[in-house]
Design a protein around this motif. Structure first.
Motif, PDB file in Angstrom:
ATOM      1  N   ARG A   1      -4.833 -13.404  -6.138  1.00  0.00           N
ATOM      2  CA  ARG A   1      -3.850 -12.537  -6.793  1.00  0.00           C
ATOM      3  C   ARG A   1      -4.010 -11.100  -6.298  1.00  0.00           C
ATOM      4  O   ARG A   1      -5.110 -10.596  -6.149  1.00  0.00           O
ATOM      5  N   MET A   2      -2.868 -10.440  -6.042  1.00  0.00           N
ATOM      6  CA  MET A   2      -2.881  -9.059  -5.562  1.00  0.00           C
ATOM      7  C   MET A   2      -2.743  -8.108  -6.753  1.00  0.00           C
ATOM      8  O   MET A   2      -2.032  -8.409  -7.714  1.00  0.00           O
ATOM      9  N   HIS A   3      -3.408  -6.971  -6.676  1.00  0.00           N
ATOM     10  CA  HIS A   3      -3.400  -5.978  -7.756  1.00  0.00           C
ATOM     11  C   HIS A   3      -2.823  -4.667  -7.229  1.00  0.00           C
ATOM     12  O   HIS A   3      -3.443  -3.998  -6.409  1.00  0.00           O
ATOM     13  N   ARG A   4      -1.638  -4.301  -7.720  1.00  0.00           N
ATOM     14  CA  ARG A   4      -0.964  -3.083  -7.269  1.00  0.00           C
ATOM     15  C   ARG A   4      -1.447  -1.837  -8.009  1.00  0.00           C
ATOM     16  O   ARG A   4      -1.209  -0.727  -7.569  1.00  0.00           O
ATOM     17  N   GLY A   5      -2.078  -2.002  -9.148  1.00  0.00           N
ATOM     18  CA  GLY A   5      -2.476  -0.876  -9.987  1.00  0.00           C
ATOM     19  C   GLY A   5      -3.234   0.232  -9.276  1.00  0.00           C
ATOM     20  O   GLY A   5      -2.913   1.414  -9.452  1.00  0.00           O
ATOM     21  N   PRO A   6      -4.248  -0.099  -8.463  1.00  0.00           N
ATOM     22  CA  PRO A   6      -4.981   0.974  -7.785  1.00  0.00           C
ATOM     23  C   PRO A   6      -4.101   1.813  -6.847  1.00  0.00           C
ATOM     24  O   PRO A   6      -4.247   3.034  -6.783  1.00  0.00           O
TER      25      PRO A   6
ATOM     26  N   THR B   1       1.130  -7.614   1.586  1.00  0.00           N
ATOM     27  CA  THR B   1       0.306  -7.562   2.785  1.00  0.00           C
ATOM     28  C   THR B   1      -1.089  -7.071   2.405  1.00  0.00           C
ATOM     29  O   THR B   1      -1.247  -5.962   1.910  1.00  0.00           O
ATOM     30  N   PRO B   2      -2.123  -7.929   2.605  1.00  0.00           N
ATOM     31  CA  PRO B   2      -3.467  -7.460   2.272  1.00  0.00           C
ATOM     32  C   PRO B   2      -3.941  -6.399   3.251  1.00  0.00           C
ATOM     33  O   PRO B   2      -3.439  -6.290   4.361  1.00  0.00           O
TER      34      PRO B   2
ATOM     35  N   VAL C   1      -5.760  -5.342  -2.950  1.00  0.00           N
ATOM     36  CA  VAL C   1      -4.732  -4.315  -3.159  1.00  0.00           C
ATOM     37  C   VAL C   1      -3.766  -4.378  -1.976  1.00  0.00           C
ATOM     38  O   VAL C   1      -4.159  -4.104  -0.838  1.00  0.00           O
ATOM     39  N   PRO C   2      -2.510  -4.733  -2.237  1.00  0.00           N
ATOM     40  CA  PRO C   2      -1.554  -4.827  -1.127  1.00  0.00           C
ATOM     41  C   PRO C   2      -1.152  -3.439  -0.636  1.00  0.00           C
ATOM     42  O   PRO C   2      -0.933  -2.531  -1.427  1.00  0.00           O
ATOM     43  N   TRP C   3      -1.070  -3.282   0.685  1.00  0.00           N
ATOM     44  CA  TRP C   3      -0.618  -2.023   1.263  1.00  0.00           C
ATOM     45  C   TRP C   3       0.882  -2.097   1.408  1.00  0.00           C
ATOM     46  O   TRP C   3       1.408  -2.903   2.157  1.00  0.00           O
ATOM     47  N   SER C   4       1.558  -1.272   0.678  1.00  0.00           N
ATOM     48  CA  SER C   4       3.014  -1.247   0.690  1.00  0.00           C
ATOM     49  C   SER C   4       3.480   0.188   0.832  1.00  0.00           C
ATOM     50  O   SER C   4       3.230   1.015  -0.059  1.00  0.00           O
ATOM     51  N   THR C   5       4.140   0.471   1.927  1.00  0.00           N
ATOM     52  CA  THR C   5       4.674   1.820   2.132  1.00  0.00           C
ATOM     53  C   THR C   5       5.692   2.156   1.062  1.00  0.00           C
ATOM     54  O   THR C   5       5.713   3.271   0.544  1.00  0.00           O
TER      55      THR C   5
ATOM     56  N   PRO D   1      -1.853  -7.733   9.705  1.00  0.00           N
ATOM     57  CA  PRO D   1      -0.703  -7.196  10.426  1.00  0.00           C
ATOM     58  C   PRO D   1       0.535  -7.213   9.526  1.00  0.00           C
ATOM     59  O   PRO D   1       0.738  -8.125   8.754  1.00  0.00           O
ATOM     60  N   VAL D   2       1.334  -6.154   9.640  1.00  0.00           N
ATOM     61  CA  VAL D   2       2.539  -6.020   8.824  1.00  0.00           C
ATOM     62  C   VAL D   2       3.652  -6.814   9.492  1.00  0.00           C
ATOM     63  O   VAL D   2       3.900  -6.676  10.695  1.00  0.00           O
ATOM     64  N   ALA D   3       4.337  -7.667   8.701  1.00  0.00           N
ATOM     65  CA  ALA D   3       5.465  -8.457   9.231  1.00  0.00           C
ATOM     66  C   ALA D   3       6.621  -7.517   9.532  1.00  0.00           C
ATOM     67  O   ALA D   3       6.919  -6.600   8.778  1.00  0.00           O
ATOM     68  N   ARG D   4       7.280  -7.728  10.635  1.00  0.00           N
ATOM     69  CA  ARG D   4       8.407  -6.868  11.017  1.00  0.00           C
ATOM     70  C   ARG D   4       9.687  -7.621  10.966  1.00  0.00           C
ATOM     71  O   ARG D   4       9.942  -8.662  11.230  1.00  0.00           O
TER      72      ARG D   4
END
Length: 164
Positions: free
Chosen positions: A3-8, A156-157, A85-89, A161-164
């Motif tokens: 499970r990914m946690h966006r909170g941080p 994306t963990p 923590v997912p990296w999301s621009t 690599p970021v999907a394009r």
């Protein structure tokens, strides 16, 4: 995948947005344009003593914005060390905008409207300037919220690599 946690990332982005938004206000409106100081409605900076008192309170304001920025950087660093923590621009940019908007709305309501310690630009149209500042803040909150919602499915963990 766990499970990914966006909170941080959300917390880091909002604090950075508050701090950076405060710096925009302090640098642009207080220093460069010199439209107001922290206490300029109660203590106009028209004498050396009043200017020094206002400068001191502006310094405390900048210390607050620096602390918010520093705290945001610490949280971002910690978030970057977590694989969950997912990296999301979109999420991060939305939080930066939302934090800036939050700063404007809180500062505009408290300092400009409730306490009246200063206005965006004093004079015959000061209410219009204050309301414009609040409207800009609400716009930033809305835009930031839209970006955060758009990024809610970005999973994306860290280091992947970021999907394009």
């Amino acid at each position: 995948m766990s499970r990914m946690h966006r909170g941080p990332l959300l917390s880091a982005g909002v604090l950075l947005g508050v701090g950076l938004g405060g710096f925009v206000d302090g640098i642009l409106l207080h220093q460069l344009l010199q439209w107001h100081n922290m206490l300029s409605s109660h203590l106009p900076p028209d004498t050396l003593v009043n200017a020094k008192v206002n400068m001191f309170w502006d310094g405390l304001f900048h210390a607050f914005t620096w602390l918010m920025t520093f705290a945001g950087l610490v949280l971002l660093w910690r978030a970057g060390q977590r694989a969950d923590v997912p990296w999301s621009t979109r999420t991060f940019a939305g939080c930066l905008l939302g934090g800036w908007g939050l700063f404007n709305v809180v500062e505009g309501l408290i300092d400009h409207q409730l306490l009246g310690v200063h206005h965006v630009r004093s004079g015959p149209s000061e209410l219009a300037w204050d309301l414009g500042f609040l409207a800009f803040g609400l716009g930033l909150l809305a835009a930031g919220g839209a970006l955060v919602r758009a990024g809610r499915h970005d999973v994306t963990p860290r280091g992947a690599p970021v999907a394009r």
